[in-house]
Design an enzyme around this catalytic site. Structure first.
Site, mmCIF file in Angstrom:
data_model
loop_
_atom_site.group_PDB
_atom_site.id
_atom_site.type_symbol
_atom_site.label_atom_id
_atom_site.label_comp_id
_atom_site.label_asym_id
_atom_site.label_seq_id
_atom_site.Cartn_x
_atom_site.Cartn_y
_atom_site.Cartn_z
ATOM 1 N N THR A 156 50.172 -34.171 21.817
ATOM 2 C CA THR A 156 49.471 -35.457 21.947
ATOM 3 C C THR A 156 48.489 -35.665 20.800
ATOM 4 O O THR A 156 47.328 -36.002 21.001
ATOM 5 C CB THR A 156 48.763 -35.560 23.314
ATOM 6 O OG1 THR A 156 47.908 -34.410 23.475
ATOM 7 C CG2 THR A 156 49.757 -35.599 24.449
ATOM 8 N N GLU A 166 39.128 -33.477 20.286
ATOM 9 C CA GLU A 166 40.316 -32.613 20.197
ATOM 10 C C GLU A 166 41.304 -33.128 19.138
ATOM 11 O O GLU A 166 41.921 -32.332 18.416
ATOM 12 C CB GLU A 166 40.991 -32.541 21.563
ATOM 13 C CG GLU A 166 42.132 -31.561 21.657
ATOM 14 C CD GLU A 166 42.531 -31.355 23.119
ATOM 15 O OE1 GLU A 166 42.010 -30.400 23.734
ATOM 16 O OE2 GLU A 166 43.327 -32.151 23.650
ATOM 17 N N ASP A 215 44.144 -22.618 32.764
ATOM 18 C CA ASP A 215 43.753 -23.404 33.922
ATOM 19 C C ASP A 215 44.669 -22.949 35.051
ATOM 20 O O ASP A 215 45.898 -23.077 34.938
ATOM 21 C CB ASP A 215 43.953 -24.892 33.608
ATOM 22 C CG ASP A 215 43.422 -25.786 34.721
ATOM 23 O OD1 ASP A 215 43.502 -25.374 35.911
ATOM 24 O OD2 ASP A 215 42.939 -26.885 34.408
ATOM 25 N N VAL A 221 31.845 -26.012 28.933
ATOM 26 C CA VAL A 221 30.984 -25.353 29.921
ATOM 27 C C VAL A 221 31.626 -25.280 31.315
ATOM 28 O O VAL A 221 31.240 -24.447 32.133
ATOM 29 C CB VAL A 221 29.614 -26.071 30.012
ATOM 30 C CG1 VAL A 221 29.733 -27.408 30.744
ATOM 31 C CG2 VAL A 221 28.565 -25.184 30.652
ATOM 32 N N ASP A 222 32.620 -26.127 31.567
ATOM 33 C CA ASP A 222 33.228 -26.169 32.903
ATOM 34 C C ASP A 222 34.286 -25.067 33.024
ATOM 35 O O ASP A 222 35.440 -25.316 33.383
ATOM 36 C CB ASP A 222 33.827 -27.556 33.177
ATOM 37 C CG ASP A 222 34.790 -28.027 32.107
ATOM 38 O OD1 ASP A 222 34.739 -27.505 30.975
ATOM 39 O OD2 ASP A 222 35.610 -28.913 32.407
HETATM 40 C C1 UD2 Z 1 39.272 -26.982 27.669
HETATM 41 C C2 UD2 Z 1 39.392 -28.053 26.670
HETATM 42 O O1 UD2 Z 1 40.068 -27.898 25.672
HETATM 43 N N1 UD2 Z 1 38.699 -29.185 26.934
HETATM 44 C C3 UD2 Z 1 38.771 -30.361 26.081
HETATM 45 C C4 UD2 Z 1 39.365 -31.545 26.878
HETATM 46 O O2 UD2 Z 1 38.740 -31.998 28.029
HETATM 47 P P1 UD2 Z 1 38.046 -31.703 29.427
HETATM 48 O O3 UD2 Z 1 38.704 -32.518 30.439
HETATM 49 O O4 UD2 Z 1 37.956 -30.255 29.692
HETATM 50 O O5 UD2 Z 1 36.576 -32.338 29.100
HETATM 51 P P2 UD2 Z 1 35.187 -32.047 29.798
HETATM 52 O O6 UD2 Z 1 34.961 -33.001 30.909
HETATM 53 O O7 UD2 Z 1 35.046 -30.609 30.100
HETATM 54 O O8 UD2 Z 1 34.186 -32.441 28.597
HETATM 55 C C5 UD2 Z 1 34.057 -31.607 27.468
HETATM 56 C C6 UD2 Z 1 32.678 -30.924 27.457
HETATM 57 O O9 UD2 Z 1 31.666 -31.878 27.127
HETATM 58 C C7 UD2 Z 1 30.474 -31.569 27.829
HETATM 59 N N2 UD2 Z 1 30.106 -32.676 28.731
HETATM 60 C C8 UD2 Z 1 30.979 -33.696 28.996
HETATM 61 C C9 UD2 Z 1 30.586 -34.767 29.790
HETATM 62 C C10 UD2 Z 1 29.291 -34.789 30.354
HETATM 63 O O10 UD2 Z 1 28.878 -35.700 31.089
HETATM 64 N N3 UD2 Z 1 28.456 -33.737 30.086
HETATM 65 C C11 UD2 Z 1 28.831 -32.691 29.288
HETATM 66 O O11 UD2 Z 1 28.050 -31.773 29.090
HETATM 67 C C12 UD2 Z 1 30.728 -30.271 28.601
HETATM 68 O O12 UD2 Z 1 30.344 -29.178 27.813
HETATM 69 C C13 UD2 Z 1 32.227 -30.318 28.788
HETATM 70 O O13 UD2 Z 1 32.776 -29.036 29.045
HETATM 71 O O14 UD2 Z 1 39.382 -32.709 26.030
HETATM 72 C C14 UD2 Z 1 38.075 -33.130 25.596
HETATM 73 C C15 UD2 Z 1 38.257 -34.390 24.789
HETATM 74 O O15 UD2 Z 1 38.862 -35.356 25.599
HETATM 75 C C16 UD2 Z 1 37.394 -32.033 24.783
HETATM 76 O O16 UD2 Z 1 38.083 -31.813 23.576
HETATM 77 C C17 UD2 Z 1 37.373 -30.763 25.605
HETATM 78 O O17 UD2 Z 1 36.794 -29.721 24.824
HETATM 79 MN MN MN Z 2 36.341 -28.947 30.124
#
Ligand code: UD2
Ligand code: MN
Length: 284
Positions: free
Chosen positions: A177, A235, A258, A144-145
């Site tokens: 990784t 992942e 990104d 969602v981000d």
């Molecule tokens: C773009 C991409 O490939 N992103 C991946 C990456 O991290 P990201 O660093 O992009 O992870 P992130 O913080 O975006 O979390 C993944 C998703 O979980 C949901 N969320 C998370 C925390 C919270 O408090 N509330 C909430 O709603 C939200 O939809 C978010 O987009 O690695 C993660 C595992 O480590 C996931 O596999 C993510 O899909």
């Molecule tokens: Mn994300």
């Protein structure tokens, strides 16, 4: 319909891999004609579900996500936005045109952000069986981000698809990784693996997404019982799934970029890009 004839002797892209060794297309700008594809998919009349999780503070991302999706995601096709949240009152009401709707799904939250991220597999699996199978033909499951900044259309659809992680698309196996501990269900040996797929963008038919999420959730539960959690959470399990159940289509880095990485010659379009966030502030 008028369009330029495909030229057998002149491939449109020679700077990137456009086909996997198992003959799945890798989707890059220039390799397809969206008019031909739209005509085909309109003939069938498809419905697409876009799943997104907004748990705890991540509800702040929903507005931009949906508004930009309305501009760029599956324009002209039927779309259901499935917003999974523990805070339904914080989800903005956004007026949508006919054929497009937002469905808010009230789900539990978990304390650790890693677990919030991983539990998406279980929830997508359960709703696939109970609900999505009756409402849509394809599911697209994303973070969602993010925001849409260019077209994402039916060219992404296939039985089951994954997306190249923008940080590893040119890397060698040893730099992927993947989970490397044999004790984990996500384990991938050093000399195996095709691509490093991103956790934040996969999809396919509802039935195939059910299989994928069921595999990942069960693998995570087995690991939990053994007190081990894969290095990159959901992942890592997704990468394990795709190693032995090859995707029928692979989306290029155009579909998951990104801007912190800057630009690349091979990157002709940026369709879906990360919204910068303060990790500490938003996850706690
Ligand atoms: C773009 C991409 O490939 N992103 C991946 C990456 O991290 P990201 O660093 O992009 O992870 P992130 O913080 O975006 O979390 C993944 C998703 O979980 C949901 N969320 C998370 C925390 C919270 O408090 N509330 C909430 O709603 C939200 O939809 C978010 O987009 O690695 C993660 C595992 O480590 C996931 O596999 C993510 O899909
Ligand atoms: Mn994300």
């Amino acid at each position: 319909m008028l369009y330029v004839k495909p030229d057998t002797l002149h491939p449109p892209r020679v700077d990137v891999l456009a086909m996997t060794p198992w003959l799945a297309p890798i989707v890059w700008s220039g390799t397809y004609n969206i008019d031909i594809l739209n005509a085909q998919y309109h003939q069938i009349g498809i419905r697409v579900g876009l799943t997104v999780f907004a748990i705890k503070k991540y509800t702040v991302f929903v507005k931009t996500f949906i508004e930009t999706a309305e501009k760029f995601f599956m324009v002209g096709h039927k779309v259901n936005y499935y917003v999974f949240t523990d805070r339904p009152d914080d989800i903005p009401k956004i007026a949508l045109p006919e054929g497009r709707q937002m469905v808010i799904l009230n789900v539990p939250s978990y304390q650790r952000w890693q677990e919030v991220s991983m539990r998406r597999m279980e929830m997508i699996r359960d709703f696939s069986q109970q609900r999505f199978i009756n409402e849509v033909d394809y599911l697209v499951c994303v973070d969602v981000d993010m925001q849409f900044t260019d077209d994402v259309g039916v060219e992404i659809l296939s039985e089951v698809f994954g997306t190249l992680h923008p940080g590893f698309y040119g890397a060698s196996r040893q730099h992927f990784t993947y989970e490397r501990r044999p004790q984990s269900q996500a384990y991938i040996p050093q000399d195996e693996g095709d691509f490093y797929y991103a956790g934040g963008y996969f999809g396919g038919t509802v039935q195939e997404v059910y299989k994928l999420t069921d595999f990942c959730h069960k693998a995570m539960m087995t690991d939990k019982q053994n007190n081990i959690e894969a290095v990159w959470h959901d992942e890592s399990y997704l990468n394990k799934y795709f190693l032995y159940h090859k995707p029928t289509k692979v989306l290029s880095i155009e579909y998951l970029w990104d801007n912190g990485f800057g630009s690349r010659d091979v990157l002709k379009r940026r369709r879906f890009v990360a919204v910068p966030k303060n990790h500490n502030a938003i996850r706690n």
